[in-house]
Design a protein around this motif. Structure first.
Motif, PDB file in Angstrom:
ATOM      1  N   ASN A 254       8.123 -15.893   3.884  1.00 55.60           N
ATOM      2  CA  ASN A 254       7.288 -14.788   4.361  1.00 55.60           C
ATOM      3  C   ASN A 254       5.982 -14.712   3.576  1.00 55.60           C
ATOM      4  OD1 ASN A 254       9.391 -14.100   6.076  1.00 55.60           O
ATOM      5  ND2 ASN A 254      10.210 -12.551   4.689  1.00 55.60           N
ATOM      6  N   SER A 255       4.971 -14.181   4.210  1.00 54.75           N
ATOM      7  CA  SER A 255       3.702 -13.997   3.512  1.00 54.75           C
ATOM      8  C   SER A 255       3.816 -12.832   2.538  1.00 54.75           C
ATOM      9  CB  SER A 255       2.574 -13.715   4.509  1.00 54.75           C
ATOM     10  OG  SER A 255       2.752 -12.424   5.091  1.00 54.75           O
ATOM     11  N   GLU A 256       2.978 -12.848   1.524  1.00 57.42           N
ATOM     12  CA  GLU A 256       2.961 -11.771   0.540  1.00 57.42           C
ATOM     13  C   GLU A 256       2.652 -10.432   1.210  1.00 57.42           C
ATOM     14  OE1 GLU A 256       1.358 -12.090  -3.809  1.00 57.42           O
ATOM     15  OE2 GLU A 256      -0.313 -11.439  -2.536  1.00 57.42           O
ATOM     16  N   GLU A 257       1.739 -10.434   2.158  1.00 60.56           N
ATOM     17  CA  GLU A 257       1.363  -9.202   2.841  1.00 60.56           C
ATOM     18  C   GLU A 257       2.542  -8.621   3.615  1.00 60.56           C
ATOM     19  OE1 GLU A 257      -2.023  -7.470   5.942  1.00 60.56           O
ATOM     20  OE2 GLU A 257      -2.022  -9.592   5.372  1.00 60.56           O
ATOM     21  N   LEU A 258       3.316  -9.479   4.267  1.00 56.43           N
ATOM     22  CA  LEU A 258       4.481  -9.005   5.008  1.00 56.43           C
ATOM     23  C   LEU A 258       5.498  -8.368   4.069  1.00 56.43           C
ATOM     24  CD1 LEU A 258       6.081  -8.825   7.657  1.00 56.43           C
ATOM     25  CD2 LEU A 258       6.987 -11.114   7.170  1.00 56.43           C
ATOM     26  N   GLN A 259       5.720  -8.970   2.921  1.00 58.81           N
ATOM     27  CA  GLN A 259       6.654  -8.422   1.943  1.00 58.81           C
ATOM     28  C   GLN A 259       6.161  -7.074   1.409  1.00 58.81           C
ATOM     29  OE1 GLN A 259       9.254 -10.233   2.689  1.00 58.81           O
ATOM     30  NE2 GLN A 259       9.829 -10.949   0.643  1.00 58.81           N
ATOM     31  N   LEU A 260       4.847  -6.964   1.186  1.00 60.84           N
ATOM     32  CA  LEU A 260       4.287  -5.709   0.697  1.00 60.84           C
ATOM     33  C   LEU A 260       4.468  -4.594   1.729  1.00 60.84           C
ATOM     34  CD1 LEU A 260       0.961  -6.917  -0.978  1.00 60.84           C
ATOM     35  CD2 LEU A 260       3.000  -6.044  -2.127  1.00 60.84           C
ATOM     36  N   LYS A 261       4.295  -4.911   2.981  1.00 59.06           N
ATOM     37  CA  LYS A 261       4.490  -3.906   4.035  1.00 59.06           C
ATOM     38  C   LYS A 261       5.938  -3.430   4.079  1.00 59.06           C
ATOM     39  CE  LYS A 261       0.714  -5.385   7.083  1.00 59.06           C
ATOM     40  NZ  LYS A 261       0.346  -6.020   8.371  1.00 59.06           N
ATOM     41  N   ARG A 262       6.859  -4.362   3.884  1.00 55.81           N
ATOM     42  CA  ARG A 262       8.278  -3.976   3.837  1.00 55.81           C
ATOM     43  C   ARG A 262       8.558  -3.084   2.631  1.00 55.81           C
ATOM     44  NH1 ARG A 262      11.923  -9.187   4.158  1.00 55.81           N
ATOM     45  NH2 ARG A 262      13.534  -7.586   4.054  1.00 55.81           N
ATOM     46  N   LEU A 263       7.951  -3.413   1.497  1.00 54.59           N
ATOM     47  CA  LEU A 263       8.120  -2.610   0.289  1.00 54.59           C
ATOM     48  C   LEU A 263       7.587  -1.194   0.472  1.00 54.59           C
ATOM     49  CD1 LEU A 263       7.360  -4.586  -2.994  1.00 54.59           C
ATOM     50  CD2 LEU A 263       9.107  -2.870  -2.654  1.00 54.59           C
ATOM     51  N   ILE A 264       6.462  -1.075   1.135  1.00 54.61           N
ATOM     52  CA  ILE A 264       5.871   0.242   1.373  1.00 54.61           C
ATOM     53  C   ILE A 264       6.776   1.065   2.290  1.00 54.61           C
ATOM     54  CG2 ILE A 264       3.929   1.436   2.470  1.00 54.61           C
ATOM     55  CD1 ILE A 264       2.132  -0.863   1.419  1.00 54.61           C
ATOM     56  N   ARG A 265       7.358   0.428   3.299  1.00 49.16           N
ATOM     57  CA  ARG A 265       8.282   1.152   4.195  1.00 49.16           C
ATOM     58  C   ARG A 265       9.490   1.663   3.408  1.00 49.16           C
ATOM     59  NH1 ARG A 265       7.140  -3.016   7.953  1.00 49.16           N
ATOM     60  NH2 ARG A 265       9.116  -4.066   7.467  1.00 49.16           N
ATOM     61  N   ILE A 266      10.025   0.812   2.535  1.00 44.76           N
ATOM     62  CA  ILE A 266      11.174   1.216   1.717  1.00 44.76           C
ATOM     63  C   ILE A 266      10.778   2.340   0.756  1.00 44.76           C
ATOM     64  CG2 ILE A 266      12.853   0.437  -0.016  1.00 44.76           C
ATOM     65  CD1 ILE A 266      12.651  -2.363   1.238  1.00 44.76           C
ATOM     66  N   SER A 267       9.529   2.301   0.271  1.00 45.65           N
ATOM     67  CA  SER A 267       9.043   3.315  -0.668  1.00 45.65           C
ATOM     68  C   SER A 267       8.922   4.683  -0.004  1.00 45.65           C
ATOM     69  CB  SER A 267       7.687   2.907  -1.243  1.00 45.65           C
ATOM     70  OG  SER A 267       7.778   1.667  -1.906  1.00 45.65           O
ATOM     71  N   ASP A 268       8.612   4.698   1.283  1.00 40.02           N
ATOM     72  CA  ASP A 268       8.542   5.936   2.075  1.00 40.02           C
ATOM     73  C   ASP A 268       7.704   7.013   1.377  1.00 40.02           C
ATOM     74  OD1 ASP A 268       9.046   7.678   4.172  1.00 40.02           O
ATOM     75  OD2 ASP A 268      10.936   8.406   3.316  1.00 40.02           O
ATOM     76  N   PRO A 269       6.417   6.743   1.108  1.00 42.70           N
ATOM     77  CA  PRO A 269       5.587   7.705   0.375  1.00 42.70           C
ATOM     78  C   PRO A 269       5.273   8.963   1.188  1.00 42.70           C
ATOM     79  CG  PRO A 269       4.276   5.835   1.110  1.00 42.70           C
ATOM     80  CD  PRO A 269       5.692   5.509   1.433  1.00 42.70           C
ATOM     81  N   GLU A 270       5.289  10.103   0.498  1.00 48.21           N
ATOM     82  CA  GLU A 270       4.872  11.387   1.075  1.00 48.21           C
ATOM     83  C   GLU A 270       3.576  11.780   0.396  1.00 48.21           C
ATOM     84  OE1 GLU A 270       8.054  14.349   1.334  1.00 48.21           O
ATOM     85  OE2 GLU A 270       9.450  12.746   0.792  1.00 48.21           O
ATOM     86  N   LYS A 271       2.508  11.894   1.161  1.00 53.49           N
ATOM     87  CA  LYS A 271       1.159  11.988   0.584  1.00 53.49           C
ATOM     88  C   LYS A 271       0.923  13.225  -0.270  1.00 53.49           C
ATOM     89  CE  LYS A 271      -1.188   8.808   3.650  1.00 53.49           C
ATOM     90  NZ  LYS A 271      -2.441   8.492   4.365  1.00 53.49           N
ATOM     91  N   ASP A 272       1.627  14.309  -0.018  1.00 51.62           N
ATOM     92  CA  ASP A 272       1.399  15.542  -0.773  1.00 51.62           C
ATOM     93  C   ASP A 272       2.334  15.689  -1.972  1.00 51.62           C
ATOM     94  OD1 ASP A 272      -0.616  16.309   0.991  1.00 51.62           O
ATOM     95  OD2 ASP A 272       0.814  17.255   2.361  1.00 51.62           O
ATOM     96  N   LYS A 273       3.178  14.707  -2.195  1.00 53.11           N
ATOM     97  CA  LYS A 273       4.185  14.790  -3.251  1.00 53.11           C
ATOM     98  C   LYS A 273       3.754  13.933  -4.435  1.00 53.11           C
ATOM     99  CE  LYS A 273       9.228  15.030  -3.155  1.00 53.11           C
ATOM    100  NZ  LYS A 273      10.415  14.689  -2.335  1.00 53.11           N
ATOM    101  N   LYS A 274       3.607  14.559  -5.594  1.00 53.44           N
ATOM    102  CA  LYS A 274       3.157  13.827  -6.789  1.00 53.44           C
ATOM    103  C   LYS A 274       4.269  12.882  -7.234  1.00 53.44           C
ATOM    104  CE  LYS A 274       0.968  16.245  -9.877  1.00 53.44           C
ATOM    105  NZ  LYS A 274       0.717  17.104 -11.068  1.00 53.44           N
ATOM    106  N   THR A 275       4.059  11.574  -7.028  1.00 48.47           N
ATOM    107  CA  THR A 275       5.138  10.599  -7.204  1.00 48.47           C
ATOM    108  C   THR A 275       4.649   9.342  -7.908  1.00 48.47           C
ATOM    109  OG1 THR A 275       6.087  11.362  -5.110  1.00 48.47           O
ATOM    110  CG2 THR A 275       6.963   9.309  -6.020  1.00 48.47           C
ATOM    111  N   ILE A 276       5.506   8.836  -8.792  1.00 47.53           N
ATOM    112  CA  ILE A 276       5.280   7.542  -9.436  1.00 47.53           C
ATOM    113  C   ILE A 276       6.263   6.558  -8.835  1.00 47.53           C
ATOM    114  CG2 ILE A 276       5.349   6.271 -11.623  1.00 47.53           C
ATOM    115  CD1 ILE A 276       4.880   9.155 -12.899  1.00 47.53           C
TER     116      ILE A 276
END
Length: 526
Positions: A254-276
């Motif tokens: 897989n391409s690095e970009e594809l893996q990063l997109k999968r990682l972001i989906r797993i991370s499930d960020p909430e924009k208003d939540k102060k998170t590390i």
């Protein structure tokens, strides 16, 4: 059976090799600690047999050589089955597959020399008494300390790690540390050796009961400690530990970009939540740190100003000439614009994995480090605390990459007081072996020793949030992909061990030596 113990090859080679191999089952993920009450007394029994035999049958002048062989045989079984997972890292690259058998034999063969040194020293003093057990415990634990510190050090599967299943038993680590607990545990495991006799002496019985009471008391102390203290957390700031469960083959296909997109989906960020967000080591496998701005739009879309991303990446530092360039295995703190807020370069590098010892020689015959690239990584200068930005209240983080977590008493200075340790790792190198389980147990021991929270993100390993008592608050297992979210902790408190570190080990060694000398004098007067 008597004929077996008269057989030199059985006593010196086969029997110690087998009990060394069996001892491995006392570690994670098996946790059969009781086996040590068989393997260590039996090892002492073999040493005693050899001592008696070398005074007659095998010739006394060859005794030292045989003692060394016996201990090395025990060590070879111990390290062959305890560290076989190292060779699995060679299966992921065609260049290294021819070295698998070589590594499977040479690594345990080298490490077995440490146990050979133990039996070489204590063999001539073998007797069925308490002082011999104390002497064995002293020398064995000192050699373990040597193994953990000489050259780059490899303190893997120290004997105290056989108690990893019992948090109550290992709370004492906050006072005495892992090496000291190994010393005392070895004495406990060896105690049944005193009963390898038709006649049971009362002093031996008292010794066994005393050390049993000590370990029982330690258990109840630990039970009380676990239930007594509470921790404080920041209700407005969160840590999110990400475990993607990527295989190494996916990195290739897989391409690095594809893996990063999968990682972001797993991370499930909430924009208003102060998170590390804590991502594991090795996620950027095509890009160096200087290259990742090409993903700026991807990160800016997914994350907000309320977010920080902590991850591992290779870092290239170009100097005056390409020859003088340095490569680092780094942990970075990034914002949503991929701006570097903090950077840590790994200090403790893995021999052959991250740097090639005697590189000028080995590179001429076509060898390179196991990880990506041909150039060896350079070690970082020191390990400083990372202060997070103002909007994260300048929280203090101690960075550890991969197996830097295994060094008892060496992960931080006594003046450092981090709110949390962040440990990132790439455990996919070791497949479905025991390696990832044993690696994770080291993090539990460090949390208790230092009195610190540990947030661990390990691809294909165990990801978890661990409190200062070694309790796993939340975790993801080796085959799980997902995220763990917890509130950011406040600094707990310094432990006795965190202030004095392994000086405590040498203090207890001194107490052991005093006990040995006193008992030896009493035995001589009998």
């Amino acid at each position: 059976m008597k004929n077996l113990f008269k057989n030199k090859y059985f006593v010196i080679y086969l029997a110690p090799f087998l009990i060394g191999a069996i001892s491995v089952l006392s570690f994670e993920p098996f946790n059969l600690t009781f086996l040590n009450f068989f393997s260590f007394p039996f090892l002492l029994f073999l040493i005693l047999i050899l001592k008696k035999a070398t005074s007659s049958k095998y010739r006394n002048k060859q005794a030292n050589k045989y003692f060394f062989y016996l201990g090395s045989s025990f060590g070879f079984g111990f390290f062959l089955f305890g560290n076989y997972w190292i060779s699995i890292s060679l299966t992921h690259d065609e260049e290294f597959k021819n070295l698998i058998v070589l590594s499977l034999l040479l690594v345990p063969l080298f490490l077995s020399l440490f146990f050979g040194l133990v039996t070489l020293i204590i063999g001539p003093f073998a007797r069925k008494n308490i002082t011999f057990i104390l002497l064995f415990s002293i020398i064995f634990s000192l050699v373990e300390f040597l193994r953990g510190n000489i050259l780059t050090g490899f303190p893997w599967n120290l004997i105290s790690y056989t108690w990893s299943w019992s948090l109550e038993s290992i709370q004492i680590l906050s006072y005495i540390g892992t090496y000291s607990f190994s010393l005392i545990s070895i004495t406990f495991f060896c105690a049944p050796f005193l009963f390898f006799s038709k006649k049971i002496e009362i002093k031996n019985f008292i010794f066994f009961i005393t050390i049993t009471i000590i370990f029982t008391g330690n258990y109840f102390y630990g039970l009380n400690k676990i239930n007594s203290n509470k921790f404080n957390f920041d209700d407005n700031t969160y840590i999110k530990i990400i475990s993607p469960n990527f295989s190494l083959s996916q990195y290739k296909s897989n391409s690095e970009e594809l893996q990063l997109k999968r990682l972001i989906r797993i991370s499930d960020p909430e924009k208003d939540k102060k998170t590390i967000f804590i991502w594991p080591e090795g996620i950027f496998y095509e890009s160096y740190l200087a290259d990742i701005t090409k993903y700026k739009d991807l990160f800016k879309k997914a994350f907000s100003e309320n977010h920080l991303i902590i991850l591992g990446i290779n870092n290239f530092q170009k100097n005056n000439t390409l020859k003088d360039a340095k490569y680092f295995n780094s942990l970075v703190v990034l914002n949503n614009n991929l701006e570097v807020k903090n950077l840590y370069n790994k200090v403790n590098l893995v021999p052959f994995g991250e740097f090639l010892p005697f590189e000028k020689f080995f590179s001429k015959i076509g060898l390179k480090k196991i990880t990506r690239g041909y150039n060896s990584f350079s070690p970082g200068e020191n390990r400083k605390l990372i202060s997070l930005p103002n909007n994260f209240n300048n929280k203090l983080v101690l960075p550890l990459i991969c197996y830097e977590i295994i060094y008892s008493g060496k992960i931080k200075s006594k003046n450092q007081s981090p709110d949390v340790v962040i440990n990132i790792s790439e455990d996919a190198w070791f497949g479905e072996s025991t390696g990832p389980y044993q690696h994770f147990s080291k993090a539990i021991y460090r949390s208790i020793e230092e009195g610190i929270f540990i947030a661990r993100s390990a691809n294909k390993g165990i990801s978890a949030f661990i409190n200062p008592k070694g309790q796993i608050i939340k975790s993801l297992n080796t085959r799980e992909a997902g995220n763990i979210e917890v509130n950011f902790p406040h600094f707990y408190k310094k432990t006795i061990f965190s202030q004095y570190e392994n000086k405590i080990f040498f203090l207890i060694i001194f107490v052991y030596i005093l006990a040995f000398l006193i008992l030896r004098k009493l035995e001589d007067n009998e």
